[in-house]
Design a protein around this motif. Sequence first.
Motif, PDB file in Angstrom:
ATOM      1  N   GLN A   1     -42.972  85.578 -98.702  1.00 25.16           N
ATOM      2  CA  GLN A   1     -44.324  84.956 -99.229  1.00 25.16           C
ATOM      3  C   GLN A   1     -44.355  83.689 -98.526  1.00 25.16           C
TER       4      GLN A   1
ATOM      5  N   GLN B   1     -42.801  83.001 -95.616  1.00 23.90           N
ATOM      6  CA  GLN B   1     -43.035  83.415 -94.182  1.00 23.90           C
ATOM      7  C   GLN B   1     -44.389  83.625 -94.084  1.00 23.90           C
ATOM      8  N   GLU B   2     -45.097  84.381 -94.971  1.00 21.83           N
ATOM      9  CA  GLU B   2     -46.429  84.926 -94.617  1.00 21.83           C
ATOM     10  C   GLU B   2     -47.442  83.633 -94.684  1.00 21.83           C
ATOM     11  N   LEU B   3     -47.237  82.667 -95.571  1.00 19.57           N
ATOM     12  CA  LEU B   3     -47.868  81.486 -95.776  1.00 19.57           C
ATOM     13  C   LEU B   3     -47.789  80.554 -94.617  1.00 19.57           C
ATOM     14  N   SER B   4     -46.695  80.412 -94.185  1.00 18.68           N
ATOM     15  CA  SER B   4     -46.114  79.582 -92.855  1.00 18.68           C
ATOM     16  C   SER B   4     -47.156  80.244 -91.593  1.00 18.68           C
ATOM     17  N   HIS B   5     -47.373  81.475 -91.610  1.00 18.46           N
ATOM     18  CA  HIS B   5     -48.130  82.090 -90.204  1.00 18.46           C
ATOM     19  C   HIS B   5     -49.534  81.940 -90.214  1.00 18.46           C
ATOM     20  N   HIS B   6     -49.931  81.323 -91.259  1.00 20.17           N
ATOM     21  CA  HIS B   6     -51.434  81.090 -91.453  1.00 20.17           C
ATOM     22  C   HIS B   6     -51.824  79.806 -90.928  1.00 20.17           C
TER      23      HIS B   6
END
Length: 90
Positions: A83, A85-90
């Motif tokens: 989660q 990692q996903e949030l940091s790529h946005h």
Amino acid sequence: MDEVLRRAFLYDFYGELLTAHQREVYEAVVQNDLSYSEAAEEFGVSRQGVHDLVKRCEKSLEQYESKLHLVERFLNIRAKVEQIQELSHH
């Protein structure tokens, strides 16, 4: 969770708590996909003996998890990392 994956995690976390003989037989059947008959021949025991040993190992691994919850904790942490990692790529 997929049963094969669950068995792998349980063994990865708690396999060292089994005896050397239990590990050998369990690995032969579960990880190396030997049939009970093939494992029985390899280890010089009965097919029923292999079956019983594998079932006892699975029960032991499940009991360790029910007391220690290491696999559960690992999977929760892994999900949180995903989660993040996903949030940091946005």
